[in-house]
Design an enzyme around this catalytic site. Structure first.
Site, PDB file in Angstrom:
ATOM      1  N   ASP A  80      -3.543  -0.635  10.498  1.00 53.05           N
ATOM      2  CA  ASP A  80      -4.627   0.184  11.044  1.00 53.05           C
ATOM      3  C   ASP A  80      -5.923  -0.093  10.268  1.00 53.05           C
ATOM      4  O   ASP A  80      -5.962  -0.974   9.410  1.00 53.05           O
ATOM      5  CB  ASP A  80      -4.262   1.670  11.010  1.00 53.05           C
ATOM      6  N   GLU A 119       0.841  -1.194   0.000  1.00 54.16           N
ATOM      7  CA  GLU A 119       0.000   0.000   0.000  1.00 54.16           C
ATOM      8  C   GLU A 119       0.878   1.247   0.000  1.00 54.16           C
ATOM      9  O   GLU A 119       1.692   1.442   0.890  1.00 54.16           O
ATOM     10  CB  GLU A 119      -0.881  -0.050   1.261  1.00 54.16           C
ATOM     11  N   ASP A 152      -0.784  -1.190   6.064  1.00 55.37           N
ATOM     12  CA  ASP A 152      -0.605  -0.654   7.416  1.00 55.37           C
ATOM     13  C   ASP A 152      -1.450  -1.439   8.408  1.00 55.37           C
ATOM     14  O   ASP A 152      -2.514  -1.946   8.060  1.00 55.37           O
ATOM     15  CB  ASP A 152      -1.043   0.819   7.473  1.00 55.37           C
ATOM     16  N   ASP A 187      -7.549   1.628   7.984  1.00 52.08           N
ATOM     17  CA  ASP A 187      -7.438   1.835   6.547  1.00 52.08           C
ATOM     18  C   ASP A 187      -6.727   0.670   5.868  1.00 52.08           C
ATOM     19  O   ASP A 187      -7.138   0.214   4.809  1.00 52.08           O
ATOM     20  CB  ASP A 187      -6.658   3.128   6.253  1.00 52.08           C
TER      21      ASP A 187
END
Ligand code: TTJ
Length: 645
Positions: free
Chosen positions: A508, A433, A506, A510
């Site tokens: 998280d 990403e 990541d 997102d």
């Protein structure tokens, strides 16, 4: 002994042998003695009442699950005949419950529901019940008879008076635990689903389902299904959570070739087609002649209309059926005297007269509808024309990726940093990403075996996009060409250029969302990659702890706490929380997430039982040699994919 009595005795023996055969091989009559078969008993009884409703003599059916999982089915029809049938010497009631294949068909109105495993009749339910009691109310009296494992306990007798105008049939039974060895417990939701469907398919009929298996003092669960609009309301119900393309719900009905036809439809703004077909109220998941007739009439009528109204020019190609059915929700329900079922699972209608009947009625009435509702016609056709263009564009895009991958290597996406190893079983590709994390990964990687493909931002949600946008999407095109497998009909897993496809996002929310979008794409377009275990999720750490020149990484809060307990909580601890991959320098990224000897990967699986859910089984893969450094808890997480039902 009179001649007649001898005759009666011989018939009795035959009847008992018949029901004994049902008990010996129940699977032959109800398919299975597992939970499905148990529920089938209820449908089998209810079918008789629905027939009475179709004949126009019954408008309410009540189904009750008692506390002990016995069942009561009650209707307000005419009541099963109680007089003695001269041929058999038995009452109508006894014929229905003790003679095989004598499902409630006493002339006049309605269609006998038969075919598949349906319509095997009340006698099968009787044979498979520990006991069954029937009560018929008619002529001001209540009649009753009881059976145990199919055997008559006493002749039909009068057990009470009834108001002279009251009529109906009530059946009370207990499925035999000797037959239903797996379970004798009813599932409310399973019954609910089917009874609701039956109510949709029989407009005006009220079906009540009651569950008395509740805690003491609590009210029973009661639900009533009643749809004056019939299958039109079924379509409305299916489109409830979608946006309808126009407010009208079309409804066509008629009788042709001895086939009774009902069709209802409405488009929504999605791209999927949901058509459900029924024959004598039985679902035909494999379609058949009724569905073929419907599709043919729909395609022809819309093309004719489009040409007549200049929405298609003379030099333009016809719209395909698929284009016209984009976003279509439809119910097709036919009633037919002698349905023939075909196919592997006998769930496909074979009667050819149904094709012509449905095509004729839909063709005629749809033509009329479109003339009366030009704005609806326009909206459907505009959507279909867009669908046609999208399909053309998709074909071109696909041809392009096909040609590129044929060139092997030369067509690889510019952003891909490929690996040098030629043995594919040693190669892996990281889908990363963001460009900055991609840059770190390119620096950190082991060039020989690890390829990096950075993707920019969120990838397209393939559930919500038309094919042309999907194939036109650069990120998706890059992945398809990098993997080398091709797609759809061209898919060939032997051409896969990497053993592992590793999604690195990541740690998280997102990141999790991006991973889900990636998995959705892979699941929809290359499910074999997941099924064959080639797809993984990288696990970047959440924390870095430094103390006295020593370093620890933690992948969860619990793990961090555990490490802190070991090293002691004091001011020498330097804790860094990683918000994204980009915060790690290449060396850290290598140590924690990419190095095959130290990293943790999660392999993505598809649960065969429920293919609509992608299961991510958390599995440790600690490389080939080193023994696991830290204890790993095996967990399951679900990326629930809500497929259209
Ligand atoms: C048949 O034609 C003459 C008048 O009665 C008709 C009839 O049999 N109706 C009927 C049967 N209504 N309900 C049933 C029935 C209901 C249950 C719950 C179970 C069975 C086996 C039949």
């Amino acid at each position: 002994m009179s001649n007649e009595e001898v005759q009666y005795g011989a018939d009795q023996i035959q009847i008992l042998e018949g029901l004994e055969a049902v008990r010996k091989r129940p699977g032959m009559y109800i398919g299975t003695t597992a939970s499905r078969g148990l529920h089938h008993l209820v449908y089998e009884i209810v079918d008789n009442s629905v027939d009475e409703a179709l004949a126009g003599f019954c408008d309410h059916i009540e189904v009750t699950i008692n506390e002990d999982n016995t069942i009561v089915v009650k209707d307000n029809g005419r009541g099963i005949p109680v007089d003695v049938n001269h041929k058999s010497g038995l009452t109508g009631v006894e014929v229905v419950f003790t003679i095989l294949h004598a499902g409630g068909k006493f002339g006049g109105g309605g269609y006998k529901v038969s075919g598949g495993l349906h319509g095997v009749g009340a006698s099968v339910v009787n044979a498979l019940s520990e006991w069954l009691e029937v009560q018929v109310t008619r002529d001001g009296k209540v009649y009753q008879q009881r059976y145990e494992r199919g055997k008559v306990c006493y002749p039909l007798k009068v057990v009470g008076e009834a108001p002279s105008n009251a009529t109906g049939t009530r059946v009370y039974f207990k499925p035999d635990a000797l037959i239903f060895k797996e379970t004798t417990v009813y599932d409310y939701n399973v019954l609910k689903q089917r009874l609701r469907e039956m109510a949709f398919l029989t407009k005006g009929l009220r079906i009540t389902l009651t569950d008395l298996r509740v805690e003491e003092g609590e009210d029973p669960i009661v639900q009533t299904f009643h749809y004056e609009g019939g299958i039109s309301e079924f379509v409305q119900y299916l489109n409830k959570s979608k946006t309808a393309l126009y407010p009208e719900i079309m409804y066509f009905e008629g009788n042709k070739n001895n086939v009774q036809v009902e069709v209802s439809l409405q488009h929504n703004d999605s791209y999927t087609e949901s058509i459900y077909t029924f024959v004598n109220n039985i679902n035909t998941p494999e379609g058949g002649t009724h569905l073929e007739g419907f599709k043919a009439a729909l395609t022809k009528t819309f093309n004719d209309y489009a040409r007549a109204n200049k929405m298609l020019k003379d030099n333009e190609e016809n719209l395909s059926g698929e284009d016209i059915r984009e976003g279509l929700t439809a119910i097709i329900s036919v009633k037919i005297e002698d349905p023939q079922f075909e196919g592997q699972t006998k769930q496909k209608l074979g009667n050819s007269e149904a094709r012509g009947a449905v095509a004729g009625i839909v063709g005629e009435q749809l033509t009329y509808f479109l003339e009366q509702n030009p704005s609806v016609a326009k909206q459907i056709l505009e959507k279909a024309i867009l669908a046609q263009r999208a399909r053309d564009a998709a074909r071109k895009a696909r041809d392009l990726t096909r040609r590129k991958s044929a060139l092997d290597g030369f067509g690889l996406p510019g952003k891909l940093a490929d690996c040098s190893e030629t043995d594919r079983s040693k190669c892996e590709i990281f889908i990363v990403e963001g460009d900055s994390a991609g840059g770190s990964a390119k620096t950190a990687r082991s060039r020989a075996t690890q390829a990096i493909l950075p993707l920019r931002g969120k990838i397209l949600n393939v559930e919500k996009a038309r094919v042309d946008r999907i194939y036109g999407n650069n990120e998706i095109k890059s992945m398809i060409t990098a993997f080398g497998t091709g797609i759809h009909d061209d898919f060939d897993i032997n051409k896969l250029r990497y053993d592992k496809i590793i999604i690195m996002t990541d740690a998280d929310v997102d990141g999790a969302h991006i991973a889900t979008l990636m998995l959705t794409f892979l699941y929809r377009f290359m499910p074999e990659l997941i099924k064959e275990g080639h797809v993984y999720l990288a696990q970047p750490p959440l924390y870095k702890l430094e103390k006295n020149k020593k370093v620890w990484y933690a992948y969860s809060d619990e793990e961090l706490n555990k490490i802190l307990m070991d090293v002691g909580r004091d001011q020498n601890n330097k804790i860094q929380r990683y918000k994204g991959l980009g915060e790690m320098d290449p060396e850290q990224l290598w140590e924690t997430t990419m190095d095959p000897d130290r990293r943790v990967l999660l392999r993505v699986n598809i649960d065969e039982e429920s293919e609509s859910d992608i299961d991510v089984t958390f599995t440790t893969l600690m490389g080939d040699k080193v023994e696991p450094r830290r204890e790993f808890i095996e967990k399951n997480a679900k990326f629930v994919k809500n497929l259209d039902i």
